[in-house]
Write a protein that holds these residues in place. Structure first.
Motif, PDB file in Angstrom:
ATOM      1  N   UNK A  57       0.837  -1.204   0.000  1.00 36.23           N
ATOM      2  CA  UNK A  57       0.000   0.000   0.000  1.00 36.23           C
ATOM      3  C   UNK A  57       0.873   1.255   0.000  1.00 36.23           C
ATOM      4  N   UNK A  58       1.901   1.255   0.812  1.00 37.45           N
ATOM      5  CA  UNK A  58       2.819   2.398   0.856  1.00 37.45           C
ATOM      6  C   UNK A  58       3.466   2.590  -0.511  1.00 37.45           C
ATOM      7  N   UNK A  59       3.874   1.478  -1.122  1.00 34.32           N
ATOM      8  CA  UNK A  59       4.510   1.558  -2.432  1.00 34.32           C
ATOM      9  C   UNK A  59       3.554   2.126  -3.472  1.00 34.32           C
ATOM     10  N   UNK A  60       2.306   1.673  -3.464  1.00 34.59           N
ATOM     11  CA  UNK A  60       1.326   2.196  -4.421  1.00 34.59           C
ATOM     12  C   UNK A  60       1.124   3.695  -4.215  1.00 34.59           C
ATOM     13  N   UNK A  61       1.009   4.103  -2.950  1.00 35.22           N
ATOM     14  CA  UNK A  61       0.832   5.535  -2.654  1.00 35.22           C
ATOM     15  C   UNK A  61       2.037   6.343  -3.143  1.00 35.22           C
ATOM     16  N   UNK A  62       3.228   5.813  -2.909  1.00 36.15           N
ATOM     17  CA  UNK A  62       4.433   6.520  -3.351  1.00 36.15           C
ATOM     18  C   UNK A  62       4.494   6.590  -4.871  1.00 36.15           C
ATOM     19  N   UNK A  63       4.131   5.496  -5.538  1.00 39.26           N
ATOM     20  CA  UNK A  63       4.139   5.508  -7.003  1.00 39.26           C
ATOM     21  C   UNK A  63       3.136   6.527  -7.539  1.00 39.26           C
ATOM     22  N   UNK A  64       1.957   6.599  -6.901  1.00 36.03           N
ATOM     23  CA  UNK A  64       0.957   7.579  -7.340  1.00 36.03           C
ATOM     24  C   UNK A  64       1.478   9.004  -7.123  1.00 36.03           C
ATOM     25  N   UNK A  65       2.115   9.245  -5.982  1.00 36.97           N
ATOM     26  CA  UNK A  65       2.675  10.565  -5.697  1.00 36.97           C
ATOM     27  C   UNK A  65       3.748  10.929  -6.716  1.00 36.97           C
ATOM     28  N   UNK A  66       4.620   9.979  -7.000  1.00 37.85           N
ATOM     29  CA  UNK A  66       5.696  10.228  -7.970  1.00 37.85           C
ATOM     30  C   UNK A  66       5.111  10.506  -9.347  1.00 37.85           C
ATOM     31  N   UNK A  67       4.082   9.734  -9.728  1.00 33.94           N
ATOM     32  CA  UNK A  67       3.452   9.959 -11.043  1.00 33.94           C
ATOM     33  C   UNK A  67       2.835  11.353 -11.117  1.00 33.94           C
ATOM     34  N   UNK A  68       2.143  11.761 -10.047  1.00 34.96           N
ATOM     35  CA  UNK A  68       1.537  13.106 -10.026  1.00 34.96           C
ATOM     36  C   UNK A  68       2.605  14.191 -10.098  1.00 34.96           C
ATOM     37  N   UNK A  69       3.654  14.014  -9.328  1.00 35.47           N
ATOM     38  CA  UNK A  69       4.713  15.031  -9.333  1.00 35.47           C
ATOM     39  C   UNK A  69       5.431  15.069 -10.675  1.00 35.47           C
ATOM     40  N   UNK A  70       5.625  13.904 -11.293  1.00 35.61           N
ATOM     41  CA  UNK A  70       6.254  13.875 -12.613  1.00 35.61           C
ATOM     42  C   UNK A  70       5.377  14.588 -13.636  1.00 35.61           C
ATOM     43  N   UNK A  71       4.055  14.369 -13.532  1.00 34.68           N
ATOM     44  CA  UNK A  71       3.127  15.044 -14.448  1.00 34.68           C
ATOM     45  C   UNK A  71       3.203  16.558 -14.249  1.00 34.68           C
ATOM     46  N   UNK A  72       3.226  16.992 -12.986  1.00 32.64           N
ATOM     47  CA  UNK A  72       3.316  18.423 -12.708  1.00 32.64           C
ATOM     48  C   UNK A  72       4.625  19.008 -13.240  1.00 32.64           C
ATOM     49  N   UNK A  73       5.706  18.261 -13.070  1.00 34.00           N
ATOM     50  CA  UNK A  73       7.002  18.739 -13.562  1.00 34.00           C
ATOM     51  C   UNK A  73       6.976  18.845 -15.084  1.00 34.00           C
ATOM     52  N   UNK A  74       6.369  17.850 -15.732  1.00 35.75           N
ATOM     53  CA  UNK A  74       6.273  17.889 -17.188  1.00 35.75           C
ATOM     54  C   UNK A  74       5.472  19.103 -17.642  1.00 35.75           C
ATOM     55  N   UNK A  75       4.357  19.358 -16.954  1.00 30.94           N
ATOM     56  CA  UNK A  75       3.539  20.518 -17.305  1.00 30.94           C
ATOM     57  C   UNK A  75       4.310  21.811 -17.084  1.00 30.94           C
ATOM     58  N   UNK A 157      13.352  14.801  -6.780  1.00 33.92           N
ATOM     59  CA  UNK A 157      12.279  13.795  -6.871  1.00 33.92           C
ATOM     60  C   UNK A 157      12.848  12.431  -7.257  1.00 33.92           C
ATOM     61  N   UNK A 158      13.838  12.434  -8.167  1.00 29.08           N
ATOM     62  CA  UNK A 158      14.463  11.163  -8.531  1.00 29.08           C
ATOM     63  C   UNK A 158      15.147  10.541  -7.322  1.00 29.08           C
ATOM     64  N   UNK A 159      15.864  11.364  -6.561  1.00 35.97           N
ATOM     65  CA  UNK A 159      16.540  10.846  -5.373  1.00 35.97           C
ATOM     66  C   UNK A 159      15.534  10.320  -4.361  1.00 35.97           C
ATOM     67  N   UNK A 160      14.416  11.019  -4.198  1.00 33.99           N
ATOM     68  CA  UNK A 160      13.370  10.571  -3.254  1.00 33.99           C
ATOM     69  C   UNK A 160      12.774   9.248  -3.713  1.00 33.99           C
ATOM     70  N   UNK A 161      12.541   9.123  -5.049  1.00 32.29           N
ATOM     71  CA  UNK A 161      12.002   7.874  -5.582  1.00 32.29           C
ATOM     72  C   UNK A 161      12.979   6.733  -5.316  1.00 32.29           C
ATOM     73  N   UNK A 162      14.294   6.977  -5.579  1.00 32.30           N
ATOM     74  CA  UNK A 162      15.289   5.934  -5.327  1.00 32.30           C
ATOM     75  C   UNK A 162      15.350   5.575  -3.851  1.00 32.30           C
ATOM     76  N   UNK A 163      15.238   6.580  -2.984  1.00 34.75           N
ATOM     77  CA  UNK A 163      15.248   6.323  -1.547  1.00 34.75           C
ATOM     78  C   UNK A 163      14.084   5.431  -1.146  1.00 34.75           C
ATOM     79  N   UNK A 164      12.877   5.746  -1.626  1.00 37.02           N
ATOM     80  CA  UNK A 164      11.719   4.935  -1.254  1.00 37.02           C
ATOM     81  C   UNK A 164      11.803   3.538  -1.852  1.00 37.02           C
ATOM     82  N   UNK A 165      12.386   3.435  -3.046  1.00 42.05           N
ATOM     83  CA  UNK A 165      12.552   2.104  -3.641  1.00 42.05           C
ATOM     84  C   UNK A 165      13.503   1.281  -2.776  1.00 42.05           C
TER      85      UNK A 165
END
Length: 190
Positions: A57-75, A157-165
């Motif tokens: 569940x934590x992993x899914x939440x983190x993946x969703x957060x990362x996806x949202x933040x990546x989308x915002x960064x892209x925008x 954000x990449x470093x945070x994603x790697x940390x959570x992974x």
């Protein structure tokens, strides 16, 4: 003699029954201890399954957060790119215009005797355009600075994603080891 053989058989029967009863009790206690071990292992497996579900569940939440933040960064990157392109185009146009004005100023100097009043107006126009170019250069520098901040945010954000992974991998490995419950509780409390 018959009584002594009955007595011997009776004693032998009592001994065999006692031995059988002893074996039965030993077998029953052994089976009970096996059931206790099985129940304990089932409880531990249940805890591990719950911890794994929580980690998923934590992993899914983190993946969703990362996806949202990546989308915002892209925008944000798209918007910044558009603004940068507009500012670059405007900057080049103004720079060209400034060169044209300077060329015109040189021609004006050649005709200075004939058009003295025109010279004053042209110098004012040159000053205004130079101020505009300066403002545009300042704006362009600010956009570049914003883009650098955006790049740093993306790196963070990449470093945070790697940390959570890495944390998820450690949690998974920690839950596979007996006694990993304490480590997971420690991580959850942190």
């Amino acid at each position: 003699m018959q009584e002594s053989s009955i007595l011997i058989y009776s004693l032998a029967a009592v001994g065999i029954l006692s031995f059988g009863l002893l074996l039965f009790k030993l077998r029953s206690s052994f089976i009970k201890s096996l059931y206790d071990k099985i129940n304990t292992q089932e409880q531990q497996q249940g805890k591990l399954i719950n911890q794994l579900a929580a980690a998923k569940t934590i992993t899914k939440n983190l993946e969703a957060t990362i996806a949202n933040q990546s989308k915002q960064i892209t925008e944000m990157t798209t918007v910044n790119t558009k603004h940068t392109d507009k500012l670059s185009k405007t900057y080049l146009e103004h720079k060209k215009l400034l060169k044209d004005i300077q060329s015109f100023a040189e021609n004006k100097r050649n005709l200075e005797l004939k058009v003295k009043s025109l010279e004053l107006q042209l110098e004012k126009a040159v000053d205004i355009k130079e101020q505009e170019v300066n403002r545009i250069e300042t704006s362009y520098a600010k956009v570049n600075h914003s883009f650098e901040i955006l790049q740093k945010s993306n790196d963070n954000l990449r470093q945070e994603r790697d940390f959570y992974r890495d944390e998820f991998t450690r949690l998974r490995q920690g839950s596979a080891v007996v006694g990993g419950d304490d480590r997971i509780k420690h991580i959850k409390s942190a």
